[in-house]
Design a protein around this motif. Structure first.
Motif, PDB file in Angstrom:
ATOM      1  N   THR A 160      -6.683  -2.919  -1.796  1.00  0.00           N
ATOM      2  CA  THR A 160      -8.079  -3.333  -1.957  1.00  0.00           C
ATOM      3  C   THR A 160      -8.325  -4.135  -3.228  1.00  0.00           C
ATOM      4  O   THR A 160      -9.406  -4.673  -3.418  1.00  0.00           O
TER       5      THR A 160
ATOM      6  N   SER B 245       0.830  -1.211   0.000  1.00  0.00           N
ATOM      7  CA  SER B 245       0.000   0.000   0.000  1.00  0.00           C
ATOM      8  C   SER B 245       0.863   1.259   0.000  1.00  0.00           C
ATOM      9  O   SER B 245       1.846   1.346   0.737  1.00  0.00           O
ATOM     10  N   GLY B 246       0.474   2.210  -0.826  1.00  0.00           N
ATOM     11  CA  GLY B 246       1.212   3.460  -0.939  1.00  0.00           C
ATOM     12  C   GLY B 246       2.160   3.488  -2.113  1.00  0.00           C
ATOM     13  O   GLY B 246       2.569   4.569  -2.563  1.00  0.00           O
TER      14      GLY B 246
ATOM     15  N   ASN C 295      -3.494   0.420  -2.808  1.00  0.00           N
ATOM     16  CA  ASN C 295      -4.144   0.622  -1.511  1.00  0.00           C
ATOM     17  C   ASN C 295      -4.544  -0.698  -0.857  1.00  0.00           C
ATOM     18  O   ASN C 295      -5.193  -0.690   0.193  1.00  0.00           O
TER      19      ASN C 295
ATOM     20  N   THR D  17      -5.723   3.253  -7.050  1.00  0.00           N
ATOM     21  CA  THR D  17      -6.302   4.589  -7.166  1.00  0.00           C
ATOM     22  C   THR D  17      -5.527   5.412  -8.188  1.00  0.00           C
ATOM     23  O   THR D  17      -4.295   5.398  -8.200  1.00  0.00           O
TER      24      THR D  17
ATOM     25  N   GLN E 127      -1.833   4.331  -7.579  1.00  0.00           N
ATOM     26  CA  GLN E 127      -1.295   4.078  -6.241  1.00  0.00           C
ATOM     27  C   GLN E 127      -2.014   2.885  -5.624  1.00  0.00           C
ATOM     28  O   GLN E 127      -3.246   2.792  -5.653  1.00  0.00           O
TER      29      GLN E 127
END
Length: 525
Positions: A414, A327-328, A412, A418, A410
């Motif tokens: 899920t 993530s990120g 995340n 994004t 990006q």
């Protein structure tokens, strides 16, 4: 048979024999215009007029048998869809199986007006060497050395992906970064691109580490080197030795003893000591290699809090989007594929289209647009404003390269990344500065670092600093700082008529300090 022919009329399933027609050659590469980039053109999907009586031939070179047949069939399906949707009766399309000997020569003997394919660089080189100079070729290779002389590519060039994410890294304020890449020709080329991008976008590349793709031991070794694990482990060991020695040998106040014990307890909870000298990591491999390397980096004490992580379009469409540990992280990706094309292709093929399939669809429409355009072949294909295709904005360059507008995504965790930066909408402002054919593969590069001295990370009583010292671990400085240029001071008389150089005011040259007088420096890990 090496090939299959079909006409596209606007009704599915009408397969007929090919027809003949004369092909008038012209040197398309010399009549390329000097137009400047403007608003991109929309790809013309359907609605071609068919007033001309001349027949137009398209040859398609794809691997339709053998181990790469699935790739070839996917592209063929998309080309058939485009042709059946849009092609007038005066156009014929012939498919040739490049997995069989003689397919390329047979295709060229038919004197097609344009060639779509081949997929692989070796075949593209053969086509380039044997075709007439004026014959345009829309290939699918991303190898710049196989392009030129009318051979262009519809594929995404690796340099586009690397430069797009490098631009984002610079915008994020990354100052120093390292590269982790597969030890392949493509990996070294992409690393060379990133090295070039570092100088363009004002970042320092301080390490390049290669690994064998899919090899856990090799990936682990690359992560250990990139994380300075040996040096940081040695620094941790030495720090604990110093703290333990002081606690057992020296007379300490209660406050000093408490402070040292707290430090020793904290340092003992970790195997390493010290910080890494970079704030960005660029992964140039696929998703599987990336997640494996990132896992080893975390094991060696380097996580997202220590350095931001970035990747290329090789992550696009992979399961890395569901990895919460990534993530990120950001990566470059093609824009979302046209929903209309995706729906039609899925209903015909029974599965979702790949990007290569989408490129094939656009290649077919681009070929039809060229043949029925009032422009010269070069002026149409090499329109500097580009086209909006099923995978977004792209254009073809006179040297054969392609440029594709990419967005930045990006992770995340899920499963749905994004969009943090949309893809550019036109080429009015140049998107890319790096040309792939001018990039040299990058060699491995040991990490540039001042090293780690345990004394910088522990606090001991000042009176004991002369007794307890440590060497610096993992120092590797190959680019010393440039010396500061000194200027003579000039004193002006009151009338300012003539400057007088006064030696009394010249700066005193300082003696250089030998670092070995301060501490012992270990050059390698």
């Amino acid at each position: 048979m090496f090939m299959n022919r079909f006409f596209g009329f606007c009704t599915l399933g009408l397969i007929l024999a090919g027809c003949s027609g004369d092909y008038t050659s012209r040197d398309w590469s010399t009549d390329y215009g000097t137009d400047v980039a403007g608003a991109p053109s929309q790809m013309q999907y359907g609605g071609f007029s068919d007033n001309a009586t001349d027949n137009h031939r398209v040859a398609v070179l794809l691997p339709l048998s053998g181990e790469n047949a699935a790739t070839g069939r996917a592209i063929r399906t998309s080309i058939e869809i485009a042709t059946l949707q849009s092609a007038p009766q005066s156009m014929s399309v012939a498919f040739y199986d490049t997995a069989r000997d003689g397919a390329i020569s047979e295709a060229l003997m038919e004197s097609p007006e344009i060639v779509i394919g081949p997929v692989f660089a070796g075949d593209a080189r053969i086509v380039r060497a044997t075709k007439p100079m004026e014959m345009p070729v829309l290939s699918f290779t991303s190898d710049a050395t196989a392009l030129g002389d009318g051979v262009m590519t519809m594929n995404l060039m690796p340099t586009n992906s690397v430069e797009a994410i490098a631009t984002e890294m610079s915008a994020d304020g990354i100052k120093k970064f390292i590269i982790l890449a597969p030890d392949t020709a493509s990996g070294r080329l992409m690393a060379g691109t990133a090295k070039n991008a570092a100088s363009i976008y004002n970042m320092d590349l301080i390490g390049i580490f290669y690994y064998t793709s899919g090899n856990s031991d090799s990936i682990k070794d690359a992560a250990a080197a990139a994380s300075m694990n040996a040096a940081r482990t040695a620094a941790n060991t030495r720090a604990r030795e110093i703290l333990s020695d002081i606690l057992t040998r020296e007379r300490l106040t209660a406050i000093e003893k408490s402070s040292l014990e707290i430090q020793l307890e904290k340092i003992s909870k970790s195997d390493t000591l010290g910080t890494i000298p970079y704030d960005g990591i660029l992964f140039l491999g696929g998703a599987a290699d990336t997640t494996s390397i990132a896992s080893f980096l975390r094991y060696y004490g380097v996580a997202a809090r220590d350095a931001r992580m970035y990747g290329t379009a090789m992550w696009d469409g992979s399961n890395i989007t569901s990895d919460i540990t990534m993530s990120g992280a950001k990566f470059a990706a093609l824009p979302e594929m046209s929903a209309t094309f995706t729906d039609v292709y899925s209903r015909v093929a029974g599965n979702a289209p790949s990007h290569l399939a989408a490129f094939g669809y656009d290649a077919a429409n681009l070929a039809m647009g060229m043949m029925y355009s009032q422009k010269s072949n070069a002026a149409y294909l090499l329109d500097p404003s580009g086209y909006v295709g099923t995978d977004g904005l792209f254009r073809l360059m006179p040297n054969g390269d392609s440029q594709r507008a990419l967005r930045i995504m990006q992770l995340n965790g899920t499963g749905d990344a994004t969009v943090v930066r949309a893809a550019p909408q036109n080429f009015i402002r140049p998107i890319y500065n790096i040309e792939q054919r001018h990039i040299a593969p990058a060699a491995a590069m040991a990490l540039e670092s001042d090293g780690i001295n345990p004394m910088d990370y522990i606090r001991i009583p000042e009176r004991l600093r002369g007794t307890y010292k440590s060497k610096t671990f993992g120092a590797n400085i190959t680019h010393p700082a440039a010396p500061v240029q000194q200027e003579n001071i000039t004193v002006l008389p009151e009338d300012d008529s003539e400057p007088i150089a006064a030696t009394d005011y010249e700066p005193v040259k300082l003696e250089s300090v030998d670092r070995t007088y301060i501490d012992s420096v270990e050059i390698s890990e």
